[in-house]
Design a protein around this motif. Sequence first.
Motif, PDB file in Angstrom:
ATOM      1  N   VAL A  90      -9.977  89.176  56.874  1.00  0.00           N
ATOM      2  CA  VAL A  90      -9.113  90.356  56.714  1.00  0.00           C
ATOM      3  C   VAL A  90      -9.956  91.624  56.760  1.00  0.00           C
ATOM      4  O   VAL A  90      -9.603  92.602  57.425  1.00  0.00           O
ATOM      5  N   GLN A  91     -11.092  91.603  56.065  1.00  0.00           N
ATOM      6  CA  GLN A  91     -11.975  92.770  56.029  1.00  0.00           C
ATOM      7  C   GLN A  91     -12.508  93.095  57.424  1.00  0.00           C
ATOM      8  O   GLN A  91     -12.551  94.260  57.830  1.00  0.00           O
TER       9      GLN A  91
ATOM     10  N   GLY B 194     -10.007  97.722  63.126  1.00  0.00           N
ATOM     11  CA  GLY B 194      -8.778  98.451  63.420  1.00  0.00           C
ATOM     12  C   GLY B 194      -7.592  97.566  63.752  1.00  0.00           C
ATOM     13  O   GLY B 194      -6.569  98.041  64.239  1.00  0.00           O
ATOM     14  N   ASN B 195      -7.705  96.282  63.477  1.00  0.00           N
ATOM     15  CA  ASN B 195      -6.638  95.338  63.780  1.00  0.00           C
ATOM     16  C   ASN B 195      -5.852  95.056  62.497  1.00  0.00           C
ATOM     17  O   ASN B 195      -5.884  93.944  61.958  1.00  0.00           O
TER      18      ASN B 195
ATOM     19  N   ALA C 233      -4.874  91.650  60.193  1.00  0.00           N
ATOM     20  CA  ALA C 233      -5.360  91.610  58.810  1.00  0.00           C
ATOM     21  C   ALA C 233      -4.197  91.345  57.852  1.00  0.00           C
ATOM     22  O   ALA C 233      -4.315  90.521  56.936  1.00  0.00           O
ATOM     23  N   ILE C 234      -3.079  92.019  58.075  1.00  0.00           N
ATOM     24  CA  ILE C 234      -1.900  91.818  57.221  1.00  0.00           C
ATOM     25  C   ILE C 234      -1.379  90.391  57.360  1.00  0.00           C
ATOM     26  O   ILE C 234      -1.028  89.744  56.366  1.00  0.00           O
ATOM     27  N   LYS C 235      -1.367  89.888  58.586  1.00  0.00           N
ATOM     28  CA  LYS C 235      -0.909  88.518  58.821  1.00  0.00           C
ATOM     29  C   LYS C 235      -1.774  87.515  58.050  1.00  0.00           C
ATOM     30  O   LYS C 235      -1.259  86.606  57.400  1.00  0.00           O
ATOM     31  N   GLN C 236      -3.091  87.722  58.078  1.00  0.00           N
ATOM     32  CA  GLN C 236      -4.003  86.831  57.349  1.00  0.00           C
ATOM     33  C   GLN C 236      -3.806  86.960  55.834  1.00  0.00           C
ATOM     34  O   GLN C 236      -3.828  85.961  55.114  1.00  0.00           O
ATOM     35  N   ALA C 237      -3.603  88.187  55.357  1.00  0.00           N
ATOM     36  CA  ALA C 237      -3.386  88.403  53.923  1.00  0.00           C
ATOM     37  C   ALA C 237      -2.067  87.779  53.476  1.00  0.00           C
ATOM     38  O   ALA C 237      -1.978  87.231  52.374  1.00  0.00           O
TER      39      ALA C 237
END
Length: 192
Positions: free
Chosen positions: A153-154, A160-161, A165-169
């Motif tokens: 996520v980091q 800038g993706n 990142a939100i999908k992984q979180a």
Amino acid sequence: VYKAEQEMSKAISLDKNDIYYRNLSQLYTSHINLLASDKTVSQDTLKSDLQQLINLAQNSALAAVSQNPKQYLNYVNLGSVYAALVPLGVQNSYENSLAAYDKALTLAPNNPSIILSKATVEYIKSNNDEAKKYIQQALDLKPNYIDAIFLLVQIDTNEGNLSEAIKQAEYAGELAPTDPTVFFRLGLLRYN
């Protein structure tokens, strides 16, 4: 810090235990991080004190390995000492960190946290593609490894993706539905 160092050194003088050396090396590493971020210290003092602390941290970590070379945690510790030196630009710290983690992996080949440590070192060096490979290896061993997911996520966030990142979180939230830190991090991502 100095009192803690004195007490740990006293313990080592009584019993040359690898655990004591590991703890002492982590104390020095913490002190390195504090000193490196202190903006009130002159550059000459900083350089001199850092070099002394770096030597002490390395020597303590190496002493732990010497005391018990079959304990993978000693190599993980050595790797983490070198990893802490990578952002400071200490010569060979990157290579030495990865080598120590590789040795730890020979002793504990199915430990995903060691692989994640290698990913973190690659991330520190801005080798995001390598970091992602190691993250995937860690997740192959432990699919619900929240720390690995959040390193990914980091990386995605820094690249800038944000949608990835939100999908992984969100996936981490599914894996750990009672972990408030997961949802706090997800909330920060959505806010951004």
